[in-house]
Scaffold this motif. Sequence first.
Motif, PDB file in Angstrom:
ATOM      1  N   LEU A  21       0.829  -1.203   0.000  1.00 23.79           N
ATOM      2  CA  LEU A  21       0.000   0.000   0.000  1.00 23.79           C
ATOM      3  C   LEU A  21       0.868   1.258   0.000  1.00 23.79           C
ATOM      4  N   ALA A  22       1.999   1.201   0.711  1.00 23.59           N
ATOM      5  CA  ALA A  22       2.875   2.374   0.788  1.00 23.59           C
ATOM      6  C   ALA A  22       3.486   2.702  -0.569  1.00 23.59           C
ATOM      7  N   VAL A  23       4.005   1.695  -1.278  1.00 26.54           N
ATOM      8  CA  VAL A  23       4.645   1.991  -2.558  1.00 26.54           C
ATOM      9  C   VAL A  23       3.612   2.355  -3.617  1.00 26.54           C
ATOM     10  N   ALA A  24       2.380   1.854  -3.465  1.00 27.04           N
ATOM     11  CA  ALA A  24       1.317   2.236  -4.393  1.00 27.04           C
ATOM     12  C   ALA A  24       0.813   3.644  -4.118  1.00 27.04           C
ATOM     13  N   GLY A  25       1.185   4.197  -2.949  1.00 23.28           N
ATOM     14  CA  GLY A  25       0.738   5.540  -2.595  1.00 23.28           C
ATOM     15  C   GLY A  25      -0.694   5.590  -2.128  1.00 23.28           C
ATOM     16  N   THR A  26      -1.237   4.456  -1.686  1.00 23.09           N
ATOM     17  CA  THR A  26      -2.646   4.398  -1.305  1.00 23.09           C
ATOM     18  C   THR A  26      -2.854   4.160   0.183  1.00 23.09           C
ATOM     19  N   LEU A  27      -1.809   4.021   0.966  1.00 19.00           N
ATOM     20  CA  LEU A  27      -1.946   3.679   2.377  1.00 19.00           C
ATOM     21  C   LEU A  27      -2.654   4.795   3.138  1.00 19.00           C
ATOM     22  N   ASP A  28      -3.742   4.447   3.811  1.00 18.03           N
ATOM     23  CA  ASP A  28      -4.455   5.364   4.693  1.00 18.03           C
ATOM     24  C   ASP A  28      -3.768   5.311   6.053  1.00 18.03           C
ATOM     25  N   ARG A  29      -3.145   6.388   6.457  1.00 15.46           N
ATOM     26  CA  ARG A  29      -2.335   6.409   7.684  1.00 15.46           C
ATOM     27  C   ARG A  29      -3.121   6.851   8.915  1.00 15.46           C
ATOM     28  N   GLN A  30      -4.431   6.881   8.805  1.00 18.53           N
ATOM     29  CA  GLN A  30      -5.255   7.197   9.971  1.00 18.53           C
ATOM     30  C   GLN A  30      -4.971   6.203  11.080  1.00 18.53           C
ATOM     31  N   MET A  31      -4.877   6.685  12.305  1.00 19.09           N
ATOM     32  CA  MET A  31      -4.543   5.817  13.428  1.00 19.09           C
ATOM     33  C   MET A  31      -5.755   5.589  14.320  1.00 19.09           C
ATOM     34  N   GLY A  32      -5.817   4.408  14.897  1.00 18.83           N
ATOM     35  CA  GLY A  32      -6.775   4.116  15.943  1.00 18.83           C
ATOM     36  C   GLY A  32      -8.202   3.941  15.463  1.00 18.83           C
ATOM     37  N   GLY A  33      -9.068   3.625  16.426  1.00 25.47           N
ATOM     38  CA  GLY A  33     -10.482   3.480  16.139  1.00 25.47           C
ATOM     39  C   GLY A  33     -10.890   2.062  15.797  1.00 25.47           C
ATOM     40  N   PRO A  34     -12.179   1.856  15.533  1.00 22.23           N
ATOM     41  CA  PRO A  34     -12.680   0.517  15.215  1.00 22.23           C
ATOM     42  C   PRO A  34     -11.968  -0.093  14.023  1.00 22.23           C
ATOM     43  N   SER A  35     -11.890  -1.401  14.022  1.00 16.01           N
ATOM     44  CA  SER A  35     -11.181  -2.118  12.963  1.00 16.01           C
ATOM     45  C   SER A  35     -11.973  -2.122  11.663  1.00 16.01           C
ATOM     46  N   VAL A  36     -11.262  -2.386  10.572  1.00 20.27           N
ATOM     47  CA  VAL A  36     -11.875  -2.425   9.250  1.00 20.27           C
ATOM     48  C   VAL A  36     -11.986  -3.870   8.784  1.00 20.27           C
ATOM     49  N   TYR A  37     -12.940  -4.091   7.874  1.00 22.87           N
ATOM     50  CA  TYR A  37     -13.169  -5.411   7.280  1.00 22.87           C
ATOM     51  C   TYR A  37     -12.859  -5.349   5.789  1.00 22.87           C
ATOM     52  N   PRO A  38     -11.656  -5.692   5.361  1.00 19.15           N
ATOM     53  CA  PRO A  38     -11.416  -5.799   3.920  1.00 19.15           C
ATOM     54  C   PRO A  38     -12.252  -6.943   3.345  1.00 19.15           C
ATOM     55  N   PRO A  39     -12.486  -6.922   2.040  1.00 24.23           N
ATOM     56  CA  PRO A  39     -13.298  -7.996   1.448  1.00 24.23           C
ATOM     57  C   PRO A  39     -12.588  -9.336   1.495  1.00 24.23           C
ATOM     58  N   VAL A  40     -13.368 -10.391   1.706  1.00 19.78           N
ATOM     59  CA  VAL A  40     -12.858 -11.752   1.629  1.00 19.78           C
ATOM     60  C   VAL A  40     -13.788 -12.554   0.724  1.00 19.78           C
ATOM     61  N   ASP A  41     -13.311 -13.676   0.272  1.00 18.52           N
ATOM     62  CA  ASP A  41     -14.103 -14.523  -0.619  1.00 18.52           C
ATOM     63  C   ASP A  41     -15.394 -14.960   0.073  1.00 18.52           C
ATOM     64  N   PRO A  42     -16.525 -14.874  -0.625  1.00 17.96           N
ATOM     65  CA  PRO A  42     -17.806 -15.249  -0.002  1.00 17.96           C
ATOM     66  C   PRO A  42     -17.818 -16.664   0.569  1.00 17.96           C
ATOM     67  N   SER A  43     -17.072 -17.579  -0.042  1.00 15.62           N
ATOM     68  CA  SER A  43     -17.063 -18.954   0.464  1.00 15.62           C
ATOM     69  C   SER A  43     -16.450 -19.024   1.852  1.00 15.62           C
ATOM     70  N   LEU A  44     -15.483 -18.155   2.142  1.00 15.82           N
ATOM     71  CA  LEU A  44     -14.882 -18.140   3.472  1.00 15.82           C
ATOM     72  C   LEU A  44     -15.854 -17.571   4.490  1.00 15.82           C
ATOM     73  N   ARG A  45     -16.593 -16.547   4.102  1.00 21.44           N
ATOM     74  CA  ARG A  45     -17.594 -15.987   4.997  1.00 21.44           C
ATOM     75  C   ARG A  45     -18.648 -17.029   5.328  1.00 21.44           C
ATOM     76  N   ALA A  46     -19.032 -17.816   4.343  1.00 22.26           N
ATOM     77  CA  ALA A  46     -20.068 -18.825   4.556  1.00 22.26           C
ATOM     78  C   ALA A  46     -19.608 -19.918   5.514  1.00 22.26           C
ATOM     79  N   ASP A  47     -18.299 -20.139   5.589  1.00 20.60           N
ATOM     80  CA  ASP A  47     -17.778 -21.187   6.463  1.00 20.60           C
ATOM     81  C   ASP A  47     -17.776 -20.781   7.928  1.00 20.60           C
ATOM     82  N   THR A  48     -17.926 -19.501   8.217  1.00 21.14           N
ATOM     83  CA  THR A  48     -17.940 -19.057   9.610  1.00 21.14           C
ATOM     84  C   THR A  48     -19.315 -19.311  10.215  1.00 21.14           C
TER      85      THR A  48
END
Length: 813
Positions: free
Chosen positions: A644-671
């Motif tokens: 993310l840093a070399v792509a220049g896209t890293l969001d450097r905001q600190m702290g707060g509630p966690s984020v949920y990046p996307p995951v494959d739907p099949s993995l979500r279904a297994d939970t």
Amino acid sequence: MNRRPTLAHAFTAAVLCTAATGPLAAMAPPPAKARAAVPPAAPAPPVDAAYFTREVQPILQKSCLGCHGVGAKLGNLDLRTREAALKGGVRGASLAPGNAAKSVLYHLVSGARAPLMPPGGKLPASDIQKLKRWIDGGAPWAGPALENAQAQVWWSFRPPVKPAVPVLKHAEWVRNPVDAFVLQRLRRAGLSPSAPAPRRTLIRRAYLDLVGLPPTPEEIAAFETDRSPDAWEKVVDRLLASPHYGERWGRHWLDLARYAESAGFEGDKDRPLAYRYRDYVIDAFNRDKPYDEFVREQLAGDELRPGDREALVATGYLACGPQDQVQKDAKTRSDEVDDLVSTTSSVFLGLTVGCARCHDHKYDPVKQTDYYRLAAIFAPTERREVDVPTPEERRVADARNAELEKELAPLRAQFNPLRERGVQAAKAAGQPHLNDDQIKLALSEADRKHFTELQAAIAAVEAKRPQLPKALVVTDTGREFPPVHLLLRGDAAHKGEVVQPGFVVSLPEGKTEVGPAAATPQTTGRRKALADWLTSRQNPLPARVWMNRVWRQHFGRGLVNTPSNFGVNGELPTHPELLDWLATTFQEGGWRLKPLHRLMLLSAAYQQSSTIREAAAKTDPENKLYWRMPVRRLEAEAVRDSLLAVAGTLDRQMGGPSVYPPVDPSLRADTFLGFNWPEAQDDPKTWRRSVYIKVKRSLIYPQLEVFDCPEITSTVAQRNVTTTPTQALTLLNDPLILRQAALFAQRVEREAGADPAQQAERAYRLAFGRSPTASERTLAVQFLKNRKSPPDSTPLADFCHAVVNLNEFVYVP
């Protein structure tokens, strides 16, 4: 069909085959000029009584005397004295001084003759070689009869005494005391340190070590051109002052604290407030909170400073462990307490006290009663969600609540008498147990209507009350707690004797019992007593254990290479004097970590090249003596953050509630019921540092898991480092990687223009901090000019994708 991975992989392979720099170039010898600056190697140390005491005696005590010592003499063999070893047992004399090849002891430990000794597993090759060298050297002995390791005071149980810094001849290499200890040990083994690393390598190493992000080309250029004597010190100080330092080093601590934002087990219930503990840890590292205070707050913040926001949040350490939300009985509670005993003893003491749950420890001087003395300290604890406002938030809330009370006063003045009439009417009608609905029914129709209107008006005002921030904390159930019993064989259904709260008896001040006098107005005070004992200067372990962990993160292996086991079954320190010097210096400096970081990074040992020297590798193949810096694979979080840093896209905001990046739907279904990971988009809001990604026990974010991010069920002393096909496949095919490679290409084009040579230069500068070699440049330009990309990509995007697939991108040089 997406052809990009295949072609990108082909480009990667071609670059790796032609690269003259980076990790694959480590086999090349250093330049002659650089080698000349290295101190000459000392001759190998003689095999004498000192060699026996230093190298052989610890092996015998740890691995042999348990069966062939004072308590037992299996096979009629006693290895406590030279005379007894020469006499031997049922297999004859165990030693043939001057000839290991004819010695029964060497035959058995090397596997040349059955049965292999010791029974628990073959000795490390280095230990076998030490025994061979000792026997071939005449098997000299020193001192009186050896004691079993458990019968003596084990090295780590003795309080550290600050040793004198070695004074060495021809010590131009030495920059600070760390180097003096390292060089002394190298010379004993007939080794010399490596040449200094190039500045570009050095700054990249420091950035990845301290903040987990690569330096920019401009930062590298500034350091390479800064010829002031303190140029390197300025780099180190700037990184230690960076807020990203806490994110990097806080993540190391979270592994130890078994941090997760869910309870685990089948339901894996979310802990939406757990992130406050994560933020506390990051802030503590950034502020260089004294380590003794850091320990005390996590164990007993509620008892040390009741009502204090920071101290309460710190007890989130105790709440991090897994918890069965379905089966709640004596057994599950016993398991929860075991988690606290095992984690706390492992993290802070470097001892496996959890092994004494069912019986006395098999190796260490830890009794089963010691385990339950510690269990009695944690038995009264419980998790709670409590308000944790800042003083300003509390002031604003109090002011707003005062305003609302004024609004409520006239409404209550009407409602309370009306309700009381309804109560009396209901009782007169024979209804002893009342709720508001029953009370309302006892009123007249007009009063019922008025009752309902007032209820709604009061509820509307109450809804305006400010919501204070909350945190998941741990405190005691009260000032008193029922007696705690030793559990026979660790079984909650079979109680033994009553055990008083206390510590590990074999450690200094460990016999102390924590009585009722320790209680605070709301708690038992037991955890505060434990925290005081752990951070006492008389306790020999916490400072040693923490310094060893820090050293391991910087140098690739610990001075004790079993960082959470300083007991008899752990490895012995390679540099015991250096470890004690670091521990005592740490304590003398007020338990502050940043000065010790600085000390380690300013040492010549840290600034060595990672070049492999064949002769040194033969003598010390595991680099236990630090004759070079190792090349280390980045942890999962740093791999993603670097992309993310070399792509220049890293969001450097600190702290707060966690984020949920996307995951494959099949993995979500297994939970569990598919609810444990919400559906998400690859959105810039999720491009934050990886320490802020949701940590679910039932679903570790796949891109992190593939690079050995652990499943947090217990404390993690050191992560596995694997090399698997799935890692390469992830870097080639993962949607985030592909998108970030395209954004990386857009950045390169913005900054370098349309010229392929300039694009290759900029991409290499951003990703590796260096220019491409001549062969790399030629290959890159050819690729950019001739590549026929699919419609959804460009040659530059494919090229940037290949660049982040190179080994050099994911390794610390």
